[in-house]
Design an enzyme around this catalytic site. Structure first.
Site, PDB file in Angstrom:
ATOM      1  N   SER A 185     -10.570  -0.025   6.635  1.00  5.78           N
ATOM      2  CA  SER A 185      -9.890   0.103   5.338  1.00  5.78           C
ATOM      3  C   SER A 185      -9.185  -1.159   4.848  1.00  5.78           C
ATOM      4  O   SER A 185      -8.679  -1.171   3.732  1.00  5.78           O
ATOM      5  CB  SER A 185      -8.874   1.246   5.385  1.00  5.78           C
ATOM      6  OG  SER A 185      -9.539   2.477   5.273  1.00  5.78           O
TER       7      SER A 185
ATOM      8  N   LYS B 190       0.844  -1.202   0.000  1.00  8.28           N
ATOM      9  CA  LYS B 190       0.000   0.000   0.000  1.00  8.28           C
ATOM     10  C   LYS B 190       0.879   1.252   0.000  1.00  8.28           C
ATOM     11  O   LYS B 190       1.839   1.338   0.769  1.00  8.28           O
ATOM     12  CB  LYS B 190      -0.927  -0.011   1.220  1.00  8.28           C
ATOM     13  CG  LYS B 190      -1.979   1.113   1.208  1.00  8.28           C
ATOM     14  CD  LYS B 190      -2.967   0.995   2.384  1.00  8.28           C
ATOM     15  CE  LYS B 190      -4.019   2.107   2.357  1.00  8.28           C
ATOM     16  NZ  LYS B 190      -4.981   2.013   3.475  1.00  8.28           N
TER      17      LYS B 190
ATOM     18  N   SER C 284     -10.004   2.300   2.374  1.00 11.34           N
ATOM     19  CA  SER C 284      -9.046   2.998   1.542  1.00 11.34           C
ATOM     20  C   SER C 284      -8.060   2.074   0.831  1.00 11.34           C
ATOM     21  O   SER C 284      -7.475   2.463  -0.176  1.00 11.34           O
ATOM     22  CB  SER C 284      -8.251   3.981   2.406  1.00 11.34           C
ATOM     23  OG  SER C 284      -7.470   3.283   3.358  1.00 11.34           O
TER      24      SER C 284
END
Lengths: 495, 497
Positions: free
Chosen positions: B179, B80, B155
């Site tokens: 998320s 990420k 997210s």
């Protein structure tokens, strides 16, 4: 308004906020070194530059030092407390928040006793908390060195994140005309406490100790405090005193004309002794404090705190009382030494081997006079306690008399080297060589035949003139007592 | 398409360790897959093909030299783009950090490297991890591999999509309000939010410090457990990291049985606002657990009702402070520095240009909530709710081993549907937020497809603080039972890209 008049009409209330940079090896929340004077932006890392993702880790030594300061100031130590974020934008503050403490200070409710004009004054301490320093901005191109009018600013982050202890007094009332002296004595005593604890080098000139001085006035007879101002940029103990005096005079003049004091930060100017307006605090800045989520709470083990308390060094006031007894000095002399910032110098001189009376005599006499002439603090004179101790040793051994010793000090102060080097270079040793002295005396007797005759005739008092001649001819280096005895001997006179 | 990309991480690890395939081959297969589908999925913000192949070659060299390799050595992973990496840009999905190359690796990054994982690239996310759809990324949305017109969750939407699209067998995510779990649920994969403090935040670009938790994505529970173990554990660089051994999650995933366990169904999560297909699949999961020997009881956690509003005070408050450092002074975007403007003006112009609307919204919400005079009513009250939620969990775990709920109230929604309606968007995290506020462990595993739209539904399994192993144990049991019913992983039902 003149100070005396101001004090007739108004009563001052003081408050001092003192920041002390701790002398830890590493910064408050990262491993960067804290040494002063490194090239700009070399003592930095992702954490103290607030790079994305970097996190703080609290410096355990700084926490310990803060607790020791709190204990030395007779504070209670929090059983559990947190760091808090103080949010505001400023270019020299990398995170745009400062990790500080808000409603949960590490130490609270203490006091520090100080002595002013022989009276003990108890200064109550509101809180002692731990935070981090900001970077240092330099404003380039303006006339004042301040941000207003500057072309650009440069920032050095070496200082960002250095552990900083803030010590806040409760409002100090009842000082009356001694307010400036109380402020100075408090700051001085606080420095002594920090020194005895060994937690900071407490150099006001280098910014490792900084005082913000709050002053307000209320009309005589009133109990309601006036609006206060906060004076920053106060970089010496003398300036602490001057800034209070100046601010009392300034505020009194405004109030006397029916004006109102603006709550603001003011900047002290060393050259004029006056303050000028800084940031207004009329619209209180909202720092949006909240508990720092990147750090865990501090919960000092009570047993550990008790141990720290037991291991505190002898505090300065206790030490002074002990030394006063050891030295056999009066309260008045103690106060005089304290006021002249001479106590530590005398103490160091005694530690270097000088008798207390001699150490005090030189620092409070000859050296105080010279410091005063040059407009510098005693400690700023280019002479060390060890050098004074050496001079007293030379006097004691008979190698110097007081007059010669003064010349030696003059030489040391003029940068001519150590006392022994000055003695050597200036040829200041007392003339103990009997042959040399005898030759000088013979010459003086020959040059003053009349006086010699009078002495031979029993008028012994006239020997003074001959001794004077000998001292003059030897340029002060002769031992006057010995010269007198030799003259009488040569003239065949006995007393 | 190479068959290698369909293999599990555990399988790839053992194939590489035994020398049956090289790490370079495995990495190349995934790079090929990325090249083939990335124009439609847009899971990555940066693909580091060269550095990935070099890392893979290094693993192969270590094997050739006779080094013993860990279980994930040579296995590719998508990282990420909120973790710092020295060899790739790190943007947090924001224009304000466009092109920024960090001078240091996050602890999670470092541990991935130490485990021999091959970092393929950096995945897309909602800007600063604020969102539930990746639509808030400054670099365009990621598409759900099940239906490219839909969101992949957020997210960590790039992370979920990359794994669901077989671009990587594993990925990292961060979970602040859901998320990891919500994107895992809506893409039909496994996602774990470890206990807060169980995995290091050092080098994780902060959204909300007291909530942010790094965690793993995988296509099965065992792979997630292997990755969890690889990067978790105490980190002296993160003061909030827990100084205790990582729960034995791999062992728990292997155990995979629920016999004798008590499972609590959270009464407050269901009913209005929940998609019927989600509730139906959830009910099936409950029945499945009972059939596997678990005792299922209903548990009331009344404070959970207030979790969402409390979260939307606490998270924005922390973010308003955390994001203050983006000021154009030391890194990232700088706007308006033409020599006529003050530092403050440049800061303001940069932040105005560099932050997207959702980030600005949250900074403003948080600034307001922390303001003098409002602090007690907003931030203070929210912290009290947080305590009550922790107490609800504590009380529940007195009686049950794990709590379960749907991971999300709905399946993946169409891109654009909620973009202009923040409240609707925030509801996507309704069921996941309580575990962030309380800091406990929670896992999402696939539990079938909703009848209405044929899209994946997630089952959330919540365990106490440091009870991460329970999530894996129950999750693996559910996975095994469902997969035998479905005849394979849920993801095998996804349409081919």
């Amino acid at each position: 308004m003149p100070y005396d008049e101001a004090l007739e009409r108004f009563e001052p209330v003081l408050g001092l906020e003192t920041h002390v940079e701790l002398g830890t090896n590493s910064k408050m929340f990262c491993g960067c070194p804290t040494t002063f004077g490194a090239p700009p932006n070399t003592h930095v890392c992702p954490t103290c530059l607030a790079f994305p993702g970097a996190l703080p880790v609290a410096n355990a030594v700084a926490i310990e030092s803060t607790i020791r300061i709190g204990l030395a100031l007779n504070c209670s130590i929090a059983e559990w407390c947190r760091f808090a974020r103080k949010n505001y934008f400023y270019p020299d503050m990398p995170k745009n928040y400062q990790i500080s403490q808000y409603d949960e200070p590490l130490c609270f409710d203490g006091y520090l006793d100080i002595t002013v004009e022989g009276k003990t004054v108890r200064i109550e301490i509101e809180r002692v908390h731990l935070e981090e320093d900001t970077g240092k901005s330099t404003h380039v191109g303006g006339a004042t060195g301040r941000i207003q009018g500057a072309d650009h600013s440069i920032v050095d982050y070496n200082r960002a994140g250095i552990p900083l202890v803030e010590i806040v007094t409760k409002p100090i009332e009842g000082t009356d005309r001694l307010a400036p002296e109380v402020a100075r004595a408090y700051a001085t005593e606080l420095r002594e406490v920090m020194r005895s604890l060994g937690v900071s080098d407490v150099r006001m000139d280098q910014g490792s100790m900084r005082c913000d001085v709050n002053v307000s006035l209320m009309p005589r007879g009133s109990t309601e405090w006036g609006t206060r101002t906060e004076t920053k940029n106060v970089n010496s103990f003398r300036s602490v005193e001057r800034s209070v005096r100046g601010e009392i005079e300034r505020q009194a003049a405004i109030l006397a004309e029916g004006g109102r004091i603006i709550q603001e930060t003011r900047h002290f100017h060393e050259d004029t002794g006056l303050t000028t307006s800084g940031r207004s605090k009329e619209e209180a800045q909202d720092y949006r404090y909240f508990p720092e989520p990147d750090l865990v709470p501090i919960a000092p083990d009570p047993a550990w705190v008790a141990q720290l308390k037991a291991e505190l060094p002898e505090l300065p006031s206790v030490r002074r009382a002990r030394l006063q007894a050891e030295w056999g000095v009066s309260d008045l002399d103690m106060a005089a030494m304290h006021n002249a910032d001479a106590f530590g110098l005398v103490e160091a001189t005694v530690e270097a081997g000088a008798p207390a009376a001699d150490a005090r005599k030189w620092w409070m006499g000859e050296l105080a006079r010279r410091a005063n002439e040059n407009g510098v603090a005693l400690a700023e004179l280019p002479i060390t306690p060890a050098q004074i101790a050496r001079v007293t040793e030379l006097v004691k051994s008979g190698a110097l008399n007081d007059k010669l010793a003064r010349q030696v000090l003059e030489g040391v102060l003029a940068g001519e080297g150590s006392p022994d080097e000055v003695v050597e270079a200036r040829g200041l040793k007392i003339v103990n060589d009997e042959g040399e002295l005898s030759a000088i005396i013979d010459q003086v007797i020959a040059d003053n035949a009349d006086a010699a005759d009078k002495i031979r005739g029993g008028k012994i008092a006239a020997v003074g003139a001959l001794v004077g001649g000998v001292m003059k001819a030897s340029r002060g280096k002769a031992d006057a007592g010995r010269a007198r005895a030799l003259i009488l001997e040569k003239l065949g006179v006995t007393e | 398409m190479s068959e290698l990309i369909k293999k599990t991480a555990a399988e790839l690890g053992s194939l590489i360790a035994s020398g049956e395939v090289s790490a370079v081959e495995v990495t190349q297969a995934h790079l090929d897959r990325i090249a083939a589908v990335e124009d439609r999925v847009h899971a990555f913000l940066h693909v580091g093909a060269e550095s990935a192949l070099a890392q893979a070659a290094a693993v192969d060299a270590r094997r050739a030299a006779g080094d013993e390799l860990g279980p994930l050595a040579g296995v590719p992973i998508a990282h990420k783009d909120v973790f710092t990496t020295t060899d790739m840009p790190t943007t947090a999905g924001s224009k304000i950090l466009e092109g920024w190359r960090p001078p240091y690796d996050a602890t999670v990054t470092r541990r991935l490297r130490e485990a021999g994982l091959v970092i393929l690239g950096k995945t897309n996310l909602d800007e600063f991890a604020m969102g539930s759809s990746t639509e808030n990324s400054a670099y365009g949305p990621t598409h759900n591999p099940w239906d490219l017109t839909r969101i992949p969750g957020g997210s960590s939407g790039g992370a979920s999509a990359s794994v669901a699209a077989y671009e990587a067998p594993l990925s990292t995510g961060t979970d602040t309000g859901g998320s990891i779990r919500q994107p895992a649920a809506v893409t039909g994969i496994v996602g774990m939010k470890p206990t807060y403090g169980g995995s290091s935040r050092y080098g994780l670009i902060a959204f909300a410090s007291s909530l942010d938790t790094p965690g793993p994505f995988a296509r099965n529970v065992m792979d997630a457990a292997l990755l969890h173990e690889a990067f978790s554990g105490h980190d002296p660089m993160d003061s909030t990291s827990i100084d205790q051994p990582v729960p034995s999650v791999v062992e728990a995933a292997r155990q995979a049985d629920v016999a004798g366990l008590t499972v609590g169904v959270v009464k407050e999560f269901g009913g209005d606002g929940y998609q019927p297909g989600v509730l139906a699949r959830f009910q099936e999961a409950v029945e499945l657990l009972e059939s596997l020997g678990a005792k299922v009881v209903e548990v009331s956690c009344p404070s959970f009702t207030y979790a969402l509003p409390a979260y939307y005070l606490i998270a924005p408050s922390e973010c308003s402070s955390n994001l203050a450092r983006f000021d154009a002074m030391r890194y990232g975007l700088r706007v308006g520095d033409d020599g006529t403007r003050s530092a403050e003006e440049v800061m303001a112009l940069t932040r105005a240009a560099g932050f997207g609307p959702e980030v600005k919204r949250r900074i403003m919400l948080g600034t307001y909530a922390l303001s003098s005079g409002y602090y007690d009513a907003y931030y203070g009250s929210a912290q009290k709710v947080r305590t009550l939620i922790s107490r609800d969990f504590d009380a529940a775990f007195q009686h049950v081993d794990v709590l379960i709920s749907p991971t999300t109230p709905t399946t993946a929604f169409p891109i654009g549907e909620r973009a202009d309606d923040p409240m609707a968007m925030y509801l996507a995290d309704l069921c996941t937020i309580p575990s962030n506020l309380a800091g406990n462990a929670a896992l999402s595993v696939p539990c079938g497809l909703a009848d209405e739209d044929g899209l994946p539904v997630g089952l959330q399994i919540m365990a106490p603080v440091l009870g991460d192993d329970r999530c894996y144990r129950v999750g693996a049991a559910v996975e095994r039972a469902f997969e035998s019913r479905w005849g394979g992983p849920l993801l095998s039902k996804a349409p081919a890209l």
